[in-house]
Design an enzyme around this catalytic site. Structure first.
Site, PDB file in Angstrom:
ATOM      1  N   TYR A 124     -71.901 -51.871 -21.928  1.00 58.42           N
ATOM      2  CA  TYR A 124     -72.753 -50.689 -21.746  1.00 58.42           C
ATOM      3  C   TYR A 124     -73.766 -50.554 -22.878  1.00 58.42           C
ATOM      4  CZ  TYR A 124     -70.366 -48.209 -17.933  1.00 58.42           C
ATOM      5  OH  TYR A 124     -69.874 -47.820 -16.719  1.00 58.42           O
ATOM      6  N   ASP A 135     -64.261 -47.915 -16.535  1.00 52.24           N
ATOM      7  CA  ASP A 135     -65.092 -47.187 -15.573  1.00 52.24           C
ATOM      8  C   ASP A 135     -64.621 -47.481 -14.156  1.00 52.24           C
ATOM      9  OD1 ASP A 135     -67.329 -45.703 -14.598  1.00 52.24           O
ATOM     10  OD2 ASP A 135     -68.338 -47.597 -14.172  1.00 52.24           O
ATOM     11  N   LYS A 139     -59.754 -59.335 -19.363  1.00 50.41           N
ATOM     12  CA  LYS A 139     -60.046 -60.566 -18.614  1.00 50.41           C
ATOM     13  C   LYS A 139     -59.991 -61.695 -19.634  1.00 50.41           C
ATOM     14  CE  LYS A 139     -61.313 -62.673 -14.812  1.00 50.41           C
ATOM     15  NZ  LYS A 139     -60.445 -62.769 -13.617  1.00 50.41           N
ATOM     16  N   ASP A 191     -62.190 -44.973 -11.527  1.00 53.75           N
ATOM     17  CA  ASP A 191     -62.655 -44.476 -10.229  1.00 53.75           C
ATOM     18  C   ASP A 191     -61.659 -44.864  -9.145  1.00 53.75           C
ATOM     19  OD1 ASP A 191     -65.034 -43.288 -11.081  1.00 53.75           O
ATOM     20  OD2 ASP A 191     -66.158 -44.107  -9.375  1.00 53.75           O
ATOM     21  N   ASP A 200     -58.646 -58.031 -12.585  1.00 54.37           N
ATOM     22  CA  ASP A 200     -58.636 -58.236 -11.126  1.00 54.37           C
ATOM     23  C   ASP A 200     -57.246 -57.923 -10.568  1.00 54.37           C
ATOM     24  OD1 ASP A 200     -57.819 -60.458 -12.575  1.00 54.37           O
ATOM     25  OD2 ASP A 200     -58.726 -61.946 -11.248  1.00 54.37           O
TER      26      ASP A 200
HETATM   27  C1  IPM Z   1     -68.413 -42.285 -15.736  1.00 51.91           C
HETATM   28  C2  IPM Z   1     -69.722 -42.565 -15.057  1.00 51.91           C
HETATM   29  C3  IPM Z   1     -70.727 -43.022 -16.096  1.00 51.91           C
HETATM   30  C4  IPM Z   1     -70.191 -44.323 -16.683  1.00 51.91           C
HETATM   31  C5  IPM Z   1     -72.152 -43.204 -15.565  1.00 51.91           C
HETATM   32  C6  IPM Z   1     -72.677 -41.936 -14.947  1.00 51.91           C
HETATM   33  C7  IPM Z   1     -73.086 -43.736 -16.615  1.00 51.91           C
HETATM   34  O1  IPM Z   1     -69.576 -43.472 -14.024  1.00 51.91           O
HETATM   35  O2  IPM Z   1     -68.375 -41.431 -16.637  1.00 51.91           O
HETATM   36  O3  IPM Z   1     -67.427 -42.920 -15.372  1.00 51.91           O
HETATM   37  O4  IPM Z   1     -70.368 -45.402 -16.106  1.00 51.91           O
HETATM   38  O5  IPM Z   1     -69.578 -44.254 -17.749  1.00 51.91           O
HETATM   39 MG    MG Z   2     -67.547 -43.977 -13.599  1.00 60.80          MG
END
Ligand code: IPM
Ligand code: MG
Length: 381
Positions: free
Chosen positions: A142, A245, A189, A249, A221
């Protein structure tokens, strides 16, 4: 206690959910005699519109001057669909994480029995699901050097980690595992990436001085698969920025609604608390977004302030709302309540205006709605 809280409502549904977060803070303030002062600041798409920058300087200054930041959501489709956009709402968030040195992102994954039926996984797979993700937040791909070649045909994102960057999140992750069930899974990884091999080396060394923590090493993975196949095996997941990240999710859908999950970002300066969900542009202004992720982020903030009883009150009030079906349409698809109704119910529950006794519960819930109507906030009744 007195605390100064910087509010960044942000884009989309951000303002609607943060409003409920503030209402909950006010209910806690009233019940316990605390004073919370708020300073509202711009970030994201709304900041680009008003100032040209996704993170105006005064937002950074205000955040650094306060005790904590409460963030709603950042992001706008206008920028997502434009690969050539020079400024993006998300840049504001990334710059703020860097400016506040928020190198640890904590995302608990909690199951709520009353909404478990909404999970895409079968009941049998949801047994014992209760884990927490420690995601590194200010390093890796990032924040590495980014380049596109002069002819536009090649692009590079560099991924770098130092031992120090790994240690400063790995140590608290081990401490968290000690407080919980004593298991830590490093997701990496290492069969391909040099940075992952450095993570393993540092974690392996730490494991020697933490014999009470069982350490597991898992390729990302495989971890993506294990989160679905056997999520009950995890206790603390430790991982780098981008893997965290993606895995978080994925994990967020286990409980049945992305709208439920809170997060805390901490480091060496001022902490920030925010729901995991995005800005949900389609729902903007409709008063239908689930405020619980934000409200549970407020609970994490209270916990951080050392207000443990207060944090517990908030979590219990959210549980009560779930148990009694006072939820938004992501959970209650046929008869969803509005964002403000859910927030008002939780506030009243905190203030014991809606008591624990089930006898006259319906009547009390009804009164909560009357209260909303009085405020002109209800769109349902
Ligand atoms: C999160 C989001 C952010 C990230 C984005 C909005 C930049 O997806 O906080 O998980 O990737 O960190
Ligand atoms: Mg995110």
């Amino acid at each position: 206690m007195k605390k100064n809280i910087t509010i960044i409502a942000g884009d989309g549904i951000g303002p609607e959910v943060t409003r409920q977060g503030i209402a909950v803070l006010e209910a806690i303030a009233k019940k316990y005699g605390h004073t919370f002062q708020y300073k509202h600041c711009l970030m994201g798409g709304v900041a680009i519109e008003e100032t040209g920058s996704p993170l105006p300087e005064e937002t950074i200054t205000a955040c650094l001057a306060g005790d904590a930041v409460l963030l709603g959501a950042i992001g706008h489709p206008k920028y997502d669909n434009d690969p050539g956009a020079k400024v993006r709402p998300e840049q504001g968030l990334l710059q703020l994480r860097k400016a506040l040195e928020l190198f640890i992102n904590i995302r608990p994954v909690t199951m709520y029995p009353s909404i478990a039926h909404l999970s895409p996984l079968k009941d049998s797979r949801l047994k014992d699901v209760d884990f927490i993700i420690y995601r590194e937040l200010t390093g890796g791909i990032y924040f590495g050097k980014k380049e596109t070649s002069a002819d536009g045909n090649t692009a590079t994102d560099e991924c770098a980690y130092s031992v120090n960057e790994i240690l400063r999140i790995a140590r608290p992750a081990f401490a968290e595992a000690q407080k919980r069930r004593g298991k830590l899974t490093l997701v990496d990884k290492a069969n391909v990436l040099e940075t992952s091999r450095l993570w393993r080396k540092v974690v392996r060394e730490l494991s020697i001085i933490h014999p009470d923590v069982v350490v597991d090493y898992m390729y990302v993975d495989n971890a993506a698969m294990q989160v679905i196949l056997n999520p009950g095996q995890f206790d603390v997941i430790l991982t780098e920025n981008m893997f965290g990240d993606i895995i978080s999710d994925e994990a967020s859908v286990l409980c049945g609604s992305l709208g439920m999950l809170p997060s805390a970002s901490i480091g060496s300066k001022v902490p920030m608390f925010e729901p995991i969900h995005g800005s949900y542009p389609q729902a903007t202004g409709k008063n239908i977004a689930n405020p619980m992720g934000t409200i549970l982020s407020v609970a994490m903030m209270l916990q951080y302030f050392g207000m443990h009883e207060e944090a517990n009150d908030v979590k219990q009030a959210v549980q009560a709302a779930l148990e009694h079906g006072v939820t938004t349409q992501d959970i209650n698809t046929t008869n969803g309540y509005t964002t403000t109704q859910v927030g008002a119910f939780i506030c009243e529950r905190i203030l014991d205006a809606v008591t624990q006794e089930a006898d006259n519960y319906e009547e009390q819930v009804q009164n909560t709605y009357t209260y909303n109507i009085d405020l002109g906030q209800s769109t349902i009744i």
